[in-house]
Design a protein around this motif. Structure first.
Motif, short mmCIF file in Angstrom:
data_model
loop_
_atom_site.label_atom_id
_atom_site.label_comp_id
_atom_site.label_asym_id
_atom_site.label_seq_id
_atom_site.Cartn_x
_atom_site.Cartn_y
_atom_site.Cartn_z
N ALA A 73 0.07 -9.25 -4.01
CA ALA A 73 -0.24 -10.64 -4.36
C ALA A 73 0.41 -11.60 -3.37
O ALA A 73 -0.24 -12.55 -2.91
N ILE A 74 1.66 -11.36 -3.04
CA ILE A 74 2.36 -12.24 -2.09
C ILE A 74 1.67 -12.22 -0.74
O ILE A 74 1.56 -13.24 -0.07
N SER A 75 1.16 -11.06 -0.35
CA SER A 75 0.51 -10.94 0.96
C SER A 75 -0.79 -11.73 1.04
O SER A 75 -1.25 -12.08 2.12
N THR A 76 -1.39 -12.04 -0.11
CA THR A 76 -2.68 -12.74 -0.10
C THR A 76 -2.56 -14.23 -0.40
O THR A 76 -3.53 -14.96 -0.23
N ILE A 77 -1.39 -14.67 -0.86
CA ILE A 77 -1.21 -16.08 -1.21
C ILE A 77 -0.64 -16.82 -0.01
O ILE A 77 0.37 -16.43 0.55
N ASP A 78 -1.29 -17.89 0.36
CA ASP A 78 -0.86 -18.69 1.49
C ASP A 78 -0.45 -20.07 1.02
O ASP A 78 -0.84 -20.52 -0.05
N ARG A 79 0.31 -20.75 1.84
CA ARG A 79 0.81 -22.07 1.47
C ARG A 79 -0.32 -23.08 1.26
O ARG A 79 -0.37 -23.76 0.26
N LYS A 80 -1.19 -23.23 2.23
CA LYS A 80 -2.22 -24.26 2.14
C LYS A 80 -3.63 -23.67 2.16
O LYS A 80 -4.50 -24.16 1.49
N SER A 92 0.83 -1.21 0.00
CA SER A 92 0.00 0.00 0.00
C SER A 92 0.86 1.26 0.00
O SER A 92 0.55 2.22 -0.72
N LEU A 93 1.92 1.25 0.78
CA LEU A 93 2.81 2.40 0.84
C LEU A 93 3.48 2.62 -0.52
O LEU A 93 3.51 3.75 -1.03
N LEU A 94 4.00 1.56 -1.11
CA LEU A 94 4.65 1.68 -2.43
C LEU A 94 3.63 2.07 -3.50
O LEU A 94 3.93 2.88 -4.38
N ALA A 115 4.67 -3.03 -6.12
CA ALA A 115 3.59 -2.86 -5.14
C ALA A 115 2.52 -3.92 -5.37
O ALA A 115 2.04 -4.56 -4.42
N VAL A 116 2.16 -4.15 -6.63
CA VAL A 116 1.17 -5.17 -6.96
C VAL A 116 1.71 -6.56 -6.62
O VAL A 116 0.99 -7.40 -6.08
#
Length: 132
Positions: free
Chosen positions: A61-68, A14-16, A56-57
């Protein structure tokens, strides 16, 4: 479900993202005359903004993807890769902004740009190695 790692990466994204949009508008409007006086300055500014917004995008995306499932945080590699991307973006784009405006010592800022780029590349590699 939120966790500390996801929240941190989302906040960095969000900052970026917000500052990238603001700096893009600032360069296109308030700095238009200044950037047009120096050969390539407008293109350099747009490159910095583009890299900042793309990463930033990616961080979002990384923040919303989880392992399982949405109950586990991003993998350690993805978490570390995201942090490297955030730092690399700040160094890469930030140094280009400053160099374009002739702010700060060029001998210090010049080498920061490629180091930031290497951190961006390393971040992508680490994300690719993650278990997400």
């Amino acid at each position: 479900m939120s966790n500390d790692r996801s929240t941190t990466l989302r906040q960095l994204a969000s900052l970026l993202g917000a500052s990238g949009v603001g700096l893009g508008a600032f360069g296109a409007h308030a700095l238009k005359a200044t950037l047009s006086k120096k050969a390539g300055a407008g293109d350099n500014w747009r490159t910095a903004v583009s890299y900042q917004l793309v990463h930033a995008v990616a961080l979002l995306a990384i923040s919303t993807i989880d392992r399982k499932s949405m109950k586990t945080p991003p993998s350690p590699s993805s978490w570390s890769g995201g942090k490297l991307m955030a730092l690399g973006t700040a160094m890469f784009s930030g140094s280009i902004y400053l160099l374009t405006l002739d702010v700060g010592p060029k001998k210090l800022l010049g080498p920061i740009t490629p180091v930031g780029g290497l951190l961006l590349i390393s971040g992508w590699v680490m994300v690719g190695m993650g278990n997400i």
